[in-house]
Motif scaffolding. Structure first.
Motif, mmCIF file in Angstrom:
data_model
loop_
_atom_site.group_PDB
_atom_site.id
_atom_site.type_symbol
_atom_site.label_atom_id
_atom_site.label_comp_id
_atom_site.label_asym_id
_atom_site.label_seq_id
_atom_site.Cartn_x
_atom_site.Cartn_y
_atom_site.Cartn_z
ATOM 1 N N THR A 110 0.835 -1.208 0.000
ATOM 2 C CA THR A 110 0.000 0.000 0.000
ATOM 3 C C THR A 110 0.866 1.253 0.000
ATOM 4 O OG1 THR A 110 -1.790 -1.148 1.179
ATOM 5 C CG2 THR A 110 -1.798 1.266 1.234
ATOM 6 N N THR A 125 -8.994 -4.986 0.783
ATOM 7 C CA THR A 125 -8.238 -6.023 1.477
ATOM 8 C C THR A 125 -9.146 -7.222 1.744
ATOM 9 O OG1 THR A 125 -6.779 -4.407 2.547
ATOM 10 C CG2 THR A 125 -6.919 -6.589 3.553
ATOM 11 N N SER A 155 -6.936 -1.168 7.655
ATOM 12 C CA SER A 155 -7.735 -0.583 6.578
ATOM 13 C C SER A 155 -8.617 0.547 7.092
ATOM 14 C CB SER A 155 -8.597 -1.663 5.915
ATOM 15 O OG SER A 155 -9.279 -1.148 4.805
ATOM 16 N N PHE A 169 -10.686 2.784 1.256
ATOM 17 C CA PHE A 169 -10.118 1.543 1.778
ATOM 18 C C PHE A 169 -11.251 0.728 2.399
ATOM 19 C CE2 PHE A 169 -6.565 4.394 1.646
ATOM 20 C CZ PHE A 169 -5.454 3.616 1.381
ATOM 21 N N VAL A 171 -12.701 -3.524 3.397
ATOM 22 C CA VAL A 171 -12.325 -4.914 3.673
ATOM 23 C C VAL A 171 -13.500 -5.837 3.366
ATOM 24 C CG1 VAL A 171 -11.584 -6.557 5.435
ATOM 25 C CG2 VAL A 171 -10.736 -4.210 5.507
#
Length: 225
Positions: A110, A125, A155, A169, A171
């Motif tokens: 990242t 992610t 994240s 960002f 997940v």
């Protein structure tokens, strides 16, 4: 056409993701230790052999970006390392080996990508239901599941730190998907979702999810495990 980096493309979900993005016309940088021959012939896929546990090897990615891409539209942190071992037998070295890929690899890649991420970019992610607080846990996965919890928090923090730049960002905490890794963790268990089916979901989320989410953890699971 978007520029998309995917890690863990040698097999399973990452491999299917690379193919699906490429088929849709996007440019893919496929990062994995082993390079499948079936990806090499695709004009939309560039393969790099990189061991994410070795920070110095990420210089290969840095070099590629400086010479080939002016921007990155999405990153999918899919690579993961699994360890199935009783906690009493799990050494510090075991924990470090898992965290080097599952946590430090995510953080280091990242950091390299940040100069190329523009407003509207999406960093996804891939975590696990095992990393979700309060979820069902399984013996022998202390290193793996705790590492998947760590990247969730990472994240969330990055979403806050880079929200002014317009970089999202998020997940995806996955449940069981029929992959080689699942077979290693739960021998004999048959998951209801194939790697290709999950890749289709992740592909769509990567391209559109940042319009609706930032700093969020979506639980993508229909079964236990």
């Amino acid at each position: 056409m978007k520029n998309i980096i995917i890690t863990g493309t040698s097999r399973g979900i990452g491999y299917e993701l690379a193919l699906q993005f490429a088929k849709a016309g996007h440019q893919v940088l496929a990062v994995s230790r082993k390079i499948p021959q079936t990806l090499l012939g695709n004009e939309n896929i560039t393969c790099l052999s990189v061991d994410l546990s070795n920070e110095s090897e990420l210089e290969k990615v840095k070099d590629f970006l400086s010479k080939s891409w002016k921007q990155i539209d999405a990153v999918v942190h899919n690579a993961g390392r699994l360890l199935l071992k009783p906690f009493s037998e799990t050494s510090q070295e075991d924990f470090e080996n898992i965290y080097k890929v599952n946590v430090f690899g995510v953080a280091n890649l990242t950091r390299i990508c940040l100069p190329y991420l523009q407003k509207g970019s999406h960093v996804v992610t891939i975590s696990s239901m095992g990393g979700i607080q309060g979820s069902l846990k399984f013996a022998g996965l202390s290193a793996y599941s705790s590492s998947k919890g760590a990247v969730i928090t990472l994240s969330e923090l990055l979403a806050e730190e880079y929200k002014e730049r317009g970089i999202a960002f998020n997940v995806l905490a996955l449940g069981s998907v029929q992959t080689e890794m699942l077979a290693e963790a739960f021998p004999g268990y048959q998951a209801p979702i194939t790697a290709s089916e999950m890749a289709d979901y992740i592909c769509n989320f990567t391209l559109t999810g940042n319009k609706y989410f930032n700093g969020k953890v979506l639980q993508v699971s229909s079964t236990n495990p």
